[in-house]
Design an enzyme around this catalytic site. Structure first.
Site, short mmCIF file in Angstrom:
data_model
loop_
_atom_site.label_atom_id
_atom_site.label_comp_id
_atom_site.label_asym_id
_atom_site.label_seq_id
_atom_site.Cartn_x
_atom_site.Cartn_y
_atom_site.Cartn_z
N ASP A 23 87.58 83.72 53.35
CA ASP A 23 87.43 85.18 53.38
C ASP A 23 85.95 85.56 53.28
O ASP A 23 85.48 86.47 53.95
CB ASP A 23 88.22 85.84 52.25
CG ASP A 23 89.58 86.30 52.72
OD1 ASP A 23 90.09 85.71 53.70
OD2 ASP A 23 90.14 87.25 52.14
N ASP A 80 81.03 76.28 43.91
CA ASP A 80 80.17 77.42 43.52
C ASP A 80 78.89 77.43 44.34
O ASP A 80 78.43 78.48 44.81
CB ASP A 80 79.90 77.41 42.01
CG ASP A 80 79.61 76.02 41.46
OD1 ASP A 80 79.81 75.02 42.18
OD2 ASP A 80 79.17 75.92 40.30
N LYS A 94 85.16 70.54 43.21
CA LYS A 94 84.56 70.87 41.92
C LYS A 94 84.72 69.61 41.08
O LYS A 94 85.32 69.62 39.99
CB LYS A 94 85.28 72.10 41.33
CG LYS A 94 84.66 72.68 40.10
CD LYS A 94 83.40 73.48 40.36
CE LYS A 94 82.83 73.97 39.05
NZ LYS A 94 81.45 74.41 39.14
N TYR A 103 98.83 76.76 44.31
CA TYR A 103 99.82 77.68 44.88
C TYR A 103 101.24 77.10 44.83
O TYR A 103 102.21 77.83 44.92
CB TYR A 103 99.47 78.04 46.33
CG TYR A 103 98.14 78.76 46.45
CD1 TYR A 103 97.64 79.50 45.39
CD2 TYR A 103 97.39 78.69 47.60
CE1 TYR A 103 96.43 80.15 45.49
CE2 TYR A 103 96.17 79.34 47.71
CZ TYR A 103 95.69 80.07 46.65
OH TYR A 103 94.50 80.71 46.74
N ASP A 115 90.86 79.36 50.47
CA ASP A 115 91.30 80.76 50.51
C ASP A 115 90.11 81.68 50.27
O ASP A 115 89.84 82.62 51.03
CB ASP A 115 92.36 80.95 49.41
CG ASP A 115 93.10 82.27 49.53
OD1 ASP A 115 92.80 83.04 50.46
OD2 ASP A 115 93.98 82.54 48.69
#
Ligand code: NAD
Length: 361
Positions: free
Chosen positions: A252, A224, A192, A142, A248
């Site tokens: 959610d 994942d 990851k 970001y 993020d």
């Protein structure tokens, strides 16, 4: 009398409505605990743009920075969507995060027994869920440079940069370990590391920080797999610490375990003043109709009492009051269930505030 300075930033849409209800709860807590909450209101988001031509003024940022804590409603709405990105309400949120140096976002996900049927998952999967996602908030793709879309050899290419310094990883890992220490002493770091070197460093540094916390059991999981496990067996998690991008998405996903956006609070912490806000947005579709669920805002206020104002007992009682009002069968429209009584935003706030008063009597 002990006085706390609170910056109150209601924002847009349902923000002012849910903030009003949090205010009722704070009034009762102040009276019963004999403290003073000196509240200063400021405009942020679309309403600030309409008034001052910017979603966040320096004056409001300064007022927030000088407070003991910040309560934020929500920002944005369709009215401001055509605006240039630089003055969109969302910039106000980023401005607050950057201006207050808020690098850690804490999102607790807890399922209330009386709302188990509101979840899209089966009751046996979600019963007893009590986890917190700690998301890094000021780094990663970001903010990384270089970024942008450019033309090379006649075609457009998009670039973002995933970047973390050791210092950034270490400080967010510490937040995770400290929190885990106060809970069930289990910390899961999500990365990851098998394909992304940035998160290989994340894993190495998190493991190094873990040596200072021998009482906390540290484990690692690829993002994942974590996304899958959150649906398969969410009860296995306690504290999860992860990067800005992964956090993020995972937060959610985790929020939907409970069934409604209107129930979940969050805290953003930095070196100094922390900010507390519901995870939902400004919900323009229901704004001004007395339909919004104020519980996420009220639970955010409880987090503020606990984490910024040292009022853990009062925070527990606010959370208990919410549970009791739900148990008594009162619901806002978003969490309505057969056999319950649907009430509006204001009545839900009144009932919770009254219950807080009764518990603190
Ligand atoms: P949203 O969270 O505002 O709403 C999504 C859905 O959930 C809507 O149907 C809404 O009615 C419902 N909902 C949300 N909160 C509720 C509550 N407390 N009670 C009952 N129902 C509730 O997300 P969106 O519609 O994608 O975004 C609307 C605006 O909010 C956009 O401008 C977006 O940019 C902004 N937004 C702001 C923040 C923030 O300020 N932190 C966060 C997310 C979105």
């Amino acid at each position: 009398m002990k006085t706390f300075r609170i910056a109150v930033l209601p924002g847009d849409g349902i923000g002012p409505e849910v903030m009003q209800e949090a205010g009722k709860v704070l009034d009762v807590v102040a009276e019963r605990a004999a403290v003073r909450f000196e509240r200063t209101e400021g405009l942020v988001g679309g309403i600030s743009y309409d008034t001052y031509g910017t979603p966040l003024t320096d004056a409001v940022l300064q007022m927030a920075a000088q407070s003991d804590a910040v309560l934020l409603g929500a920002m944005g709405g369709p009215k401001w969507e055509p605006l240039d990105y630089s003055v969109r309400p969302e910039r106000g949120l980023l401005g607050l995060r950057a201006g207050l140096g808020l690098f850690a976002n804490l999102r607790p996900v807890r399922v209330f027994d009386d709302l188990i049927d509101a979840s899209p998952l089966r009751p046996e999967i979600i019963r007893g869920i009590d986890l917190v996602i700690v998301r890094e908030l000021t780094g990663d793709v970001y903010f990384g440079e270089p970024r942008g879309v450019r033309v090379e050899k006649g075609e457009r290419i998009g670039v973002n940069t995933m970047i973390y310094s050791e210092t950034e990883i270490r400080r967010i890992a510490k937040v995770g370990f400290e929190l885990a220490r106060k809970r069930r002493k289990k910390l899961l770091s999500v990365d990851k590391a098998n394909v992304l070197e940035t998160t290989e460093l994340w894993r190495t540094v998190t493991t190094e920080v873990g040596r200072d916390y021998p009482d906390v059991e540290l484990s690692h999981m690829y993002v994942d797999n974590c996304a899958m496990q959150l649906i398969r067996n969410p009860g296995q998690f306690d504290v999860i610490v992860t990067t800005n991008l992964f956090g993020d998405i995972l937060s959610d996903e985790a929020s939907m375990l409970t069934g409604s956006m209107g129930m979940l609070p969050s805290a953003s912490q930095g070196e100094k003043t922390a900010m507390y806000e519901p995870i939902h947005g400004s919900a323009p579709d229901i704004a001004g109709k007395n339909l919004a669920n104020p519980i996420a805002m009220i639970l955010s206020t409880a987090m503020m009492l606990r984490l910024s104002l040292g009022m853990a007992t009062e925070a527990d009682l606010v959370e208990k009051a919410v549970r009791e009002v739900l148990k008594a069968g009162f619901r806002t429209g978003d969490i309505r269930q057969p056999g319950t009584t649907v009430v509006g935003t204001a009545e839900m706030g009144d009932r919770i505030a009254r219950q807080v008063g009764a518990l603190m009597a």
